[in-house]
Scaffold this motif. Structure first.
Motif, PDB file in Angstrom:
ATOM      1  N   TYR B 135     -41.165 -66.877 -73.325  1.00 14.93           N
ATOM      2  CA  TYR B 135     -40.512 -66.566 -74.591  1.00 14.93           C
ATOM      3  C   TYR B 135     -41.554 -66.336 -75.675  1.00 14.93           C
ATOM      4  CZ  TYR B 135     -37.404 -67.078 -78.590  1.00 14.93           C
ATOM      5  OH  TYR B 135     -36.714 -66.860 -79.754  1.00 14.93           O
ATOM      6  N   LEU B 139     -42.221 -63.108 -78.111  1.00 14.12           N
ATOM      7  CA  LEU B 139     -42.316 -63.111 -79.574  1.00 14.12           C
ATOM      8  C   LEU B 139     -43.549 -62.356 -80.038  1.00 14.12           C
ATOM      9  CD1 LEU B 139     -41.353 -66.750 -80.696  1.00 14.12           C
ATOM     10  CD2 LEU B 139     -40.029 -64.645 -81.010  1.00 14.12           C
ATOM     11  N   ARG B 142     -43.109 -58.600 -79.524  1.00 10.40           N
ATOM     12  CA  ARG B 142     -42.223 -58.040 -80.555  1.00 10.40           C
ATOM     13  C   ARG B 142     -42.974 -57.833 -81.865  1.00 10.40           C
ATOM     14  NH1 ARG B 142     -37.968 -60.504 -83.119  1.00 10.40           N
ATOM     15  NH2 ARG B 142     -36.823 -58.642 -83.692  1.00 10.40           N
ATOM     16  N   ASN B 237     -22.138 -66.858 -65.161  1.00 16.74           N
ATOM     17  CA  ASN B 237     -23.089 -65.821 -65.531  1.00 16.74           C
ATOM     18  C   ASN B 237     -23.724 -65.260 -64.260  1.00 16.74           C
ATOM     19  OD1 ASN B 237     -25.989 -64.952 -66.311  1.00 16.74           O
ATOM     20  ND2 ASN B 237     -24.827 -64.973 -68.223  1.00 16.74           N
ATOM     21  N   TRP B 238     -24.112 -63.972 -64.282  1.00 21.32           N
ATOM     22  CA  TRP B 238     -24.670 -63.407 -63.063  1.00 21.32           C
ATOM     23  C   TRP B 238     -25.963 -64.084 -62.636  1.00 21.32           C
ATOM     24  CZ3 TRP B 238     -29.461 -61.203 -63.015  1.00 21.32           C
ATOM     25  CH2 TRP B 238     -30.002 -60.774 -64.227  1.00 21.32           C
ATOM     26  N   THR B 239     -26.702 -64.664 -63.564  1.00 22.97           N
ATOM     27  CA  THR B 239     -27.918 -65.386 -63.175  1.00 22.97           C
ATOM     28  C   THR B 239     -27.562 -66.586 -62.310  1.00 22.97           C
ATOM     29  OG1 THR B 239     -27.853 -66.744 -65.178  1.00 22.97           O
ATOM     30  CG2 THR B 239     -29.156 -64.720 -65.258  1.00 22.97           C
ATOM     31  N   MET B 266     -35.548 -72.429 -71.376  1.00 22.94           N
ATOM     32  CA  MET B 266     -36.328 -71.949 -72.513  1.00 22.94           C
ATOM     33  C   MET B 266     -36.436 -72.960 -73.647  1.00 22.94           C
ATOM     34  SD  MET B 266     -35.093 -67.969 -72.607  1.00 22.94           S
ATOM     35  CE  MET B 266     -34.621 -68.168 -74.288  1.00 22.94           C
ATOM     36  N   LEU B 267     -35.384 -73.736 -73.890  1.00 14.42           N
ATOM     37  CA  LEU B 267     -35.372 -74.765 -74.928  1.00 14.42           C
ATOM     38  C   LEU B 267     -35.651 -74.234 -76.328  1.00 14.42           C
ATOM     39  CD1 LEU B 267     -37.311 -77.669 -73.188  1.00 14.42           C
ATOM     40  CD2 LEU B 267     -34.856 -77.293 -73.316  1.00 14.42           C
ATOM     41  N   ARG B 268     -35.224 -73.005 -76.597  1.00 19.27           N
ATOM     42  CA  ARG B 268     -35.528 -72.453 -77.928  1.00 19.27           C
ATOM     43  C   ARG B 268     -34.370 -72.566 -78.892  1.00 19.27           C
ATOM     44  NH1 ARG B 268     -41.029 -70.978 -78.614  1.00 19.27           N
ATOM     45  NH2 ARG B 268     -41.835 -70.535 -76.520  1.00 19.27           N
ATOM     46  N   THR B 269     -33.130 -72.485 -78.355  1.00 14.64           N
ATOM     47  CA  THR B 269     -31.997 -72.520 -79.285  1.00 14.64           C
ATOM     48  C   THR B 269     -31.854 -73.915 -79.854  1.00 14.64           C
ATOM     49  OG1 THR B 269     -30.504 -73.044 -77.487  1.00 14.64           O
ATOM     50  CG2 THR B 269     -30.757 -70.730 -78.033  1.00 14.64           C
ATOM     51  N   LEU B 274     -37.639 -71.810 -81.895  1.00 17.98           N
ATOM     52  CA  LEU B 274     -37.017 -70.500 -81.779  1.00 17.98           C
ATOM     53  C   LEU B 274     -37.923 -69.401 -82.321  1.00 17.98           C
ATOM     54  CD1 LEU B 274     -34.387 -68.976 -81.033  1.00 17.98           C
ATOM     55  CD2 LEU B 274     -33.697 -69.259 -83.413  1.00 17.98           C
ATOM     56  N   ARG B 275     -38.664 -69.718 -83.359  1.00 17.57           N
ATOM     57  CA  ARG B 275     -39.481 -68.701 -84.012  1.00 17.57           C
ATOM     58  C   ARG B 275     -40.966 -68.962 -83.920  1.00 17.57           C
ATOM     59  NH1 ARG B 275     -36.891 -64.993 -86.726  1.00 17.57           N
ATOM     60  NH2 ARG B 275     -34.696 -65.353 -87.287  1.00 17.57           N
ATOM     61  N   ARG B 311     -26.869 -79.491 -69.616  1.00 15.77           N
ATOM     62  CA  ARG B 311     -27.551 -78.745 -70.662  1.00 15.77           C
ATOM     63  C   ARG B 311     -28.098 -79.627 -71.776  1.00 15.77           C
ATOM     64  NH1 ARG B 311     -24.497 -74.257 -70.436  1.00 15.77           N
ATOM     65  NH2 ARG B 311     -26.044 -73.540 -68.959  1.00 15.77           N
ATOM     66  N   PHE B 344     -34.982 -59.968 -68.595  1.00 16.25           N
ATOM     67  CA  PHE B 344     -34.533 -59.252 -69.778  1.00 16.25           C
ATOM     68  C   PHE B 344     -35.633 -58.402 -70.370  1.00 16.25           C
ATOM     69  CE2 PHE B 344     -30.642 -61.249 -69.379  1.00 16.25           C
ATOM     70  CZ  PHE B 344     -30.879 -62.541 -68.975  1.00 16.25           C
ATOM     71  N   TYR B 346     -37.636 -56.412 -72.956  1.00 23.71           N
ATOM     72  CA  TYR B 346     -37.804 -56.582 -74.392  1.00 23.71           C
ATOM     73  C   TYR B 346     -37.229 -55.393 -75.143  1.00 23.71           C
ATOM     74  CZ  TYR B 346     -41.477 -59.831 -72.820  1.00 23.71           C
ATOM     75  OH  TYR B 346     -42.180 -60.826 -72.217  1.00 23.71           O
TER      76      TYR B 346
END
Lengths: 74, 1392
Positions: B135, B139, B142, B237-239, B266-269, B274-275, B311, B344, B346
């Protein structure tokens, strides 16, 4: 961009197995069981339909209103 | 500059890197392919900007007292730019990702931009995992795109919106110190607690490698669409569907009931992360359960449900979980393979240029990782299967990823079907498994074993068929007896449909009886006379034999009608013999039963005849030879030998004493030139140690292994040995002896090979479905060899013999897998059945027998190494091992009685309540607490018992066999007694006196021990019979006739050759043999053995006789005739450096006296061959040892042989004093031929050198060896005939330095380290415990000191003009070549 607010709502509802009204009323999709992978799935779908949006943009405020704001930005 | 602690995730990476600081495995890398014209300068500027914005990238890491810290300090760096082809760019990336970086000093990332075309640019980004996870990489990418776009559009880039690394670190600390941490930990510990070890495709663990192997497969668009459809129907989910598919693949390929997967999260949300470009990735475990045979949808639901429930707890570090579960430092893994499904795109745009991201490396892989990426061309997904190269080869992985793609499609097409039903095979595999590898149909003639016997008798009626202890029989003679006995049995009622038990000792009668039963049409049931009475009774009650063929001694209390072979009525009625159908039973062989009672497998004539034809085609020699049968007739493997008999070979039915002692068996093989042996791998290893492959010894042309798994060491030793063709034969008794076969030469590693003719093999999973080549499953057998079933056990038969789409199968319970070359590998058992030394044992049978004893409440039996251990929970009384042993010995065959008993409070169980065999403790207590030894000899013998039995200690009254001793261990015990005490006992002695107390008594009545001539006055031994005086005038002139003794020994062969080549004399050779022809054959064999010519043997007169006998074992006539020779060259003696003087006396001393007697009568000159060791004193030597020297007997080296030579020299000198013409030759160590190198491998020096090669080490004591080549010694001696009156030291003026030998060997590629003498002796002793070929060397080290540093006076040889060549150079090379070619020396770089 070919997205509409209703379409976005429907996509979320499908992803979370909820009713559209519930989606609109939700205060946080993460509480409804949305996870990173789920969010990424939605992002991918919307990008396919022309939206220029990233995970980061939507992750902070997971409500329908906030998301439509970001998506409709362009 | 900022200094921070590490995030928990970074800490995990830090710790991992410390374990292998030089591993580049933590580098992750990707590249972004930009389509369109890119302004490289702007791109470089954008990259520089983004890197500056992401502060985590400027970190370096140091270790402090408070643990590792990161210092954020930007340093200058630059982007690598190049204009190259795409391949060159990819190659550059591959080499860059393998770069080692130092976390403290080096930049931990790198960037490169490649222009591969006008409108294609690759931007490569490598970063150490401690800085960024996926992740974080996204970032940064991006940000680069954002900055580039702004710059390209002429704008100022917006300020970055990244958060601080410090905020992430703080959030981590808050979590760790807060209440949620414990709660989350509890959740995962609870989830993991009762799970089994994770299953993997490799089936084993291995250390981390420094690189990763990768294989790639693409999933097309229609399949990925299907994936999403199935996700919808599963409400997931398809994953998650893909995750379920991966778990399903693992399940089908490993057979494990539960599958563990590792999922990165990922533990970002909901986090400040996250940023922030940083590293926070964690991994969580997902277990899926397949016991209810779920569908793909059901498995997906399991995955989705677990992820939903867990989760909230995903933040708990997996490194911490590993510590909580106490798995750190253990072999056991925490997770199964990883499922990294982050596909995914980018979708970044660089100005208006679209781009695609491609992964280069995802970081290190402990076992296996399924990485799934979006192909981003809208065409589907890409699976990159990464594997640890220590576990998977590139070919393995390619096969797996290809198969996974196919299986995924099949699962998605029928998502509601139980996953156990999906086909795993690729299209070409089905054909391979069903047809190509089972293409075994052969049109061999059907018939019965009786037909085979008839045909053989008709073809070669007078050839010897059977050689047994009680007689030799031609085929006609054998069959006459067989028919007669069959007639008697038939008259007593035996016929088709009946069972006749054979309870007979190991004589020809047993085999005659076996065939006799077959001729009546009945099936035979072999019972070993050693079975306890109870067992025999059980067999009778289960099989209901019509008759029992036995002897008076054995047939006492049987509850079935008996036919006593030693009490047969001469005039008994005989009846006619029926025609037999091939499908009739041939025999009933019982094997161990898991619930307590043995079961009888019924084998038919048809199946045995089929095996006969197979073996005849592939293994049995076409020319008539001699085969040995060493197995008991109660095992089906005995048919290996019987089939050779039916094929026309002379079968030696080897008796019990010989077959149980490897050394005796090898002597038998050598003496009788046996060319077929069938043994278990355990026994084969013993045979190797006893000298099976020793040069100069006859080895069987064909060796068959069977009964248990063959290890790689044995496999290699046999397959590389010349002149012996080894086979591995596999098959359960239920499938007629052998069902698969392999020639060892056809595979470098152990295999059980391919199905025999008309047999078929299938490797199936639990659902009886075909597994692909390489996957482990149960081996099931089909075809002619498969038995009709078990006698009287319909339910058991139905359980093990199944009707399937492949035909009627026998389920072996053995795990196996196909190799790519179509050979099968054996992998172990599916269940608990044990193989101990080749015996098939169901622990359940022993446990059931234990439970019948009142002292036993619960029981479990395990095999540990080669030995059974019984675990007992007390019942009504306290269990006593001796009592339990007796109890079992009354019910079970001896090999099934555990020697060791451990008492436990309770038996350990797994969470599902089953016995947890892995948790049974290793036994530590001695098996006994008997009387302790009171004398030195008792102490030594007790220690030897304990050592041989593998027990900590043994009491003086403990029974060797009760403690687990079996016949192979008896042989080992006897060797130990011989080596330690010098006493030779036989197997009978140990059977009769099986305790230390009794055995010591037996040993005391034998020859004296310890000192080789303890209790003997050697000086007094030098007493020449007064009657020996010269009577005639001494012979003169060149010798016309010579009497040579010891012509069949090493030096003797060379002397014979020399006499024939150098002189015209007739040579009379005294040889131990039955007759002249046999004597001549021995002489020829001896010449051949040493590579010497056999010409001129017409001048040789072989004289059968014996030095140890009065009058040399000759008739008066022969003795008188020999007195007429001109010269007696007395070379014969019993050369053995371990035997005491007393045993060598007859041949060496008395024999010399007889020779002198003979010579005195006719006036012959006696040349006596002695040894230079007779003049070496243990208590000090003058600088030169003169030829006339004679030491005092108490100064002699403590060696019985040397003592016998010293005494003999004394006799010869005494004769000289009386006027007999004599000469004495004292050679030093006689080495091989100076040109051919052919030598005597029994030589102590060379066996020590061999030991040095085997150990890869030599003592640093150096030293020299006085070696003289045999051909030169023989030449010297013959040259000196018929002179007399002198003693000659046939030694070398320049002894060979041992270091020269070792260096020459090093030149040839051998590794020989130098160690201290004590260390070397220690290593040799340790190795000799397991390798009897080294035991000889070890004994030499201890009983014979290294060649003393002495100089031999050589006046007389020099005066005679005799010279010996220096050994180094050509002669040494010839020796080393010879020992290398014969396999006496191990090959350089390899262990023997």
């Amino acid at each position: 961009m070919r997205l509409t607010r209703d379409a976005v709502c429907a996509d979320i509802a499908e992803q979370l197995y909820m009713e559209p009204e519930e989606v609109a009323a939700s205060e946080s999709f993460f509480d409804e069981g949305l996870d990173s992978v789920g969010l990424l799935t939605l992002v991918e779908r919307w990008r396919e339909l022309g939206a220029e949006v990233a995970f980061v943009d939507l992750a902070e405020r997971p409500t329908l209103d906030a998301w439509w704001q970001v998506l409709a930005r362009d | 500059m900022t200094e921070l602690a590490l995030t928990a995730a970074q800490h995990g990476i830090w710790t991992g890197q410390q374990l292998d600081p030089r591993s580049p495995a933590y580098n992750t890398a990707e590249y972004i392919e930009i389509h369109g014209p890119v302004d490289v300068d702007l791109l470089m500027a954008a990259i520089q900007r983004a890197v500056a914005d992401a502060e985590a990238l400027s970190a370096r890491f140091i270790d402090t007292d408070d643990g590792p810290r990161q210092i954020l300090e930007p340093r200058p760096w630059s982007v690598h730019v190049a204009d190259v082809t795409e391949q060159a760019a990819l190659d550059w990336m591959a080499s860059d990702v393998a770069k080692l970086v130092d976390l403290a000093d080096d930049p931990l990332f790198a960037h490169a931009v490649f222009r591969v075309a006008e409108d294609r640019f690759l931007w490569y980004h490598r970063v150490h995992h401690i800085l960024l996870d996926g992740y974080g990489l996204a970032l940064v990418a991006r940000r680069v795109a954002e900055v580039y776009t702004a710059l390209a559009e002429g704008r100022q880039p917006a300020e970055h919106e990244f958060g601080t690394l410090a905020s992430v670190v703080d959030e981590d600390v808050t979590y760790r110190e807060g209440p949620l941490h414990q709660r989350d930990g509890d959740f995962w510990v609870d989830y993991q607690q009762t799970r089994p070890a994770p299953a993997t495709l490799a089936g084993r663990t291995a250390p981390l490698a420094r690189n990763v192997v990768r294989a790639v497969a693409d999933i097309d668009r229609p399949t990925s669409d299907l994936l999403r459809d199935v996700a919808k129907s599963a409400r997931a989910n398809w994953t998650e569907v893909l995750c379920a598919a991966i778990a399903t693949y693992l399940r089908r390929m490993t057979g494990a009931a539960e599958i563990s997967l590792a999922l990165p999260v990922m533990l970002r949300t909901g986090s400040v992360a996250l940023r922030v470009p940083c590293m926070v990735l964690n991994v969580v475990q997902v277990w899926t359960d397949f016991t209810e045979n779920p569908s793909l949808v059901a498995v997906t639901t399991q995955v989705a449900t677990h992820l939903r429930r867990s989760r909230r707890h995903h933040r708990y570090r997996y490194e911490q979980l590993r510590r909580d579960l106490r798995l750190v430092g253990s072999q056991r893994k925490l997770f199964g393979p990883s499922a990294n499904i982050m596909p995914f795109d980018y979708g970044l745009r660089f100005a208006s240029n679209p781009s695609v991201v491609r992964n280069v490396s995802a970081g290190l892989v402990e076992d296996l990782a399924f990485n799934v990426y979006d192909r981003a061309d809208g065409q589907g997904l890409r699976i990159a299967l990464d594997g640890n190269p220590n576990l998977y080869s590139p070919a393995n992985l390619a096969a797996h990823v290809r198969r996974f793609g196919v299986v995924l499609r099949r699962l998605l097409e029928l998502p509601e079907k139980p996953v156990g039903e999906v086909d795993l095979l690729l299209d070409d595999e089905r054909d391979l498994l069903l047809h190509k590898w089972n293409d075994t149909e052969r049109a061999w003639p059907a018939g019965t074993v009786v037909d085979l016997l008839d045909a053989r008798v008709a073809t070669t009626p007078d050839a010897t068929a059977l050689v047994a202890c009680d007689g030799t029989f031609s085929y006609r003679e054998l069959d006459d007896r067989v028919r007669r006995l069959a007639g008697v049995l038939a008259a007593r009622g035996a016929g088709p449909g009946d069972v006749v038990m054979l309870l007979l000792p190991r004589t020809a009668d047993a085999i005659i009886a076996l065939f006799a039963v077959l001729r009546t049409g009945a099936a035979y049931l072999p019972a070993d006379p050693d079975y306890p009475a109870r067992r025999i009774e059980y067999l009778i009650s289960d099989a209901h034999p019509r008759l029992v063929v036995t002897t008076t001694a054995l047939g006492g209390d049987l509850t079935a009608p008996t036919v006593l072979l030693d009490d047969l009525d001469e005039k008994a009625t005989v009846a006619e013999l029926p025609v037999i159908d091939p499908d009739q039973p041939l025999c009933l062989i019982y094997t161990s039963g898991s619930t307590g009672q043995p079961k009888g497998a019924v084998i038919t004539h048809r199946a045995m005849v089929n095996l006969f034809h197979h073996h005849r085609t592939e293994m049995i020699a076409s020319e008539r030879t001699k085969a040995a049968l060493t197995a008991s007739l109660s095992f089906d493997t005995s048919w290996e030998g019987l089939l050779w008999l039916l094929a026309g070979h002379e079968l030696h039915f080897v008796d019990d004493d010989v077959r149980r002692d490897p050394a005796d068996l090898l002597d038998y093989v050598h003496e009788h030139r046996i060319d077929f042996l069938d043994v278990t791998p355990t026994y084969a290893t013993e045979l190797l140690a006893a000298g099976l492959l020793e040069p100069g010894r006859h080895r069987p042309a064909v060796l068959a292994l069977g009964g248990e798994a063959a290890g790689p060491g044995l496999w290699t030793a046999l397959r590389t040995a010349p002149d012996i063709d080894s086979f591995n034969l596999y098959g359960p008794t239920e499938c007629t002896v052998d069902t698969t076969w392999a020639r060892l030469a056809d595979s470098p590693t152990p295999v059980i090979g391919r199905p025999i003719g008309n047999a078929r093999c299938y490797v199936l999973d639990e659902g009886q479905r075909l597994l692909p080549p390489g996957a482990a499953g149960e081996l099931c057998l089909a075809g002619v060899p498969v038995s009709a079933g078990y006698h009287n056990r319909p339910e058991l038969t139905a359980e093990r013999f199944a009707h399937t789409e492949f035909g009627r199968l026998y389920r072996t319970g053995d795990l196996a897998r196909w190799r790519a070359d179509g050979q099968l590998e054996y992998l172990g058992r599916v269940d608990e059945q044990l193989k101990v030394r080749g015996f098939r044992i169901e622990p359940g049978e022993i446990e059931a027998a234990l439970l019948t004893h009142p002292a036993v409440g619960q029981a479990a039996v395990l095999a540990q190494a080669d030995r059974l251990v019984a675990y007992v929970v007390p019942g009504k009384d306290e269990p006593d091992p001796a009592a339990l042993r007796r109890h079992l010995a009354e019910r079970l065959p001896d090999y099934m009685v555990p020697p060791v008993y451990v008492t436990l409070d309770r038996l350990p169980t797994t969470t599902s309540g089953k016995l947890d065999r892995a948790a049974l403790p290793a036994p530590t207590i001695a098996a006994t607490a008997g009387r302790t030894p009171s004398t030195e000899r008792e102490r030594s013998l007790c220690a030897l018992f304990a050592d041989t039995l593998g027990l900590p200690e043994v009491g003086v009254d403990d029974d060797f066999f009760a403690l687990g001793g079996h016949s192979l261990l008896v042989a080992r015990l006897l060797r130990g007694i011989r080596d330690q005490f010098g006493t030779r006992l036989g197997i009978r002695d140990v059977f009769d006196a099986p305790t230390v107390a009794h055995l010591v008594q037996r040993m005391d009545t034998d020859t004296p021990v310890r000192h080789p001539w303890e209790g003997i006055d050697l000086a007094a031994e030098v007493r020449l019979d007064p009657e020996i005086v010269p009577t005639g005038a001494p012979r003169t002139g060149p010798p016309r006739s010579v009497l040579l003794t010891g012509a069949t020994g090493f030096l003797g062969a060379f002397l014979l050759r020399e006499l024939l080549d150098r002189t015209d004399a007739r040579v009379h050779c005294l040889v131990r043999a039955d007759d002249t022809a046999a004597a001549e054959e021995r002489l020829r064999a001896s010449l051949r053995r040493y590579g010497l010519s056999e010409k001129d043997l017409d001048r040789v007169v072989p004289v059968p006789g014996d030095l140890a006998e009065p009058g040399l074992g000759l008739s008066a006539e022969d003795f008188r005739r020999l007195t007429e020779v001109d010269v007696v060259l007395h070379n014969g003696a019993w050369v053995n450096h371990l035997e005491p003087y007393a045993r060598l006396r007859a041949a060496n001393v008395t024999g010399t006296e007889e020779v002198l007697r003979l010579a005195a009568i006719g006036g012959a000159v006696v040349h006596f061959v002695s040894t230079c060791d007779t003049v070496v004193a243990v208590d000090g030597n003058p600088p030169v040892l003169d030829e006339s020297r004679r030491v005092a007997p108490e100064s002699l080296l403590a060696n019985g042989y040397i003592a016998s030579k010293w005494v003999s020299e004394g006799l010869v000198l005494a004769a000289a004093e009386r006027g007999l013409p004599v000469a004495v030759h004292r050679p030093s160590r006689v080495g091989g031929h100076s040109v051919t190198g052919v030598g005597n491998p029994d030589d102590a020096f060379w066996s020590l050198v061999r030991a040095m090669l085997v150990l890869g080490a030599a003592p640093d004591t150096g030293g020299h060896v006085d070696l003289v080549p045999a051909d030169r010694v023989a030449a010297a001696i013959v040259h000196l005939l018929p002179g007399h009156g002198l003693t000659y030291h046939l030694t070398t003026p320049k002894p060979l330095a041992v270091s020269t030998v070792l260096n020459r060997l090093r030149d040839r590629g051998h590794t020989i380290a130098e160690v201290s003498a004590t260390e070397w002796a220690r290593r040799l002793d340790a190795a000799a415990e397991h390798d009897d070929s080294l035991a000889l060397a070890a004994t030499h080290v201890h009983t014979r000191p290294a060649d003393a540093a002495v100089a031999f006076g050589r006046h007389n040889v020099e005066a005679a003009g005799i010279e010996f060549p220096p050994i180094e150079g050509a002669v040494l090379d010839a020796y080393l070549d010879h020992f290398g070619h014969t396999g006496f020396f191990p090959p350089p770089g390899g262990r023997p």
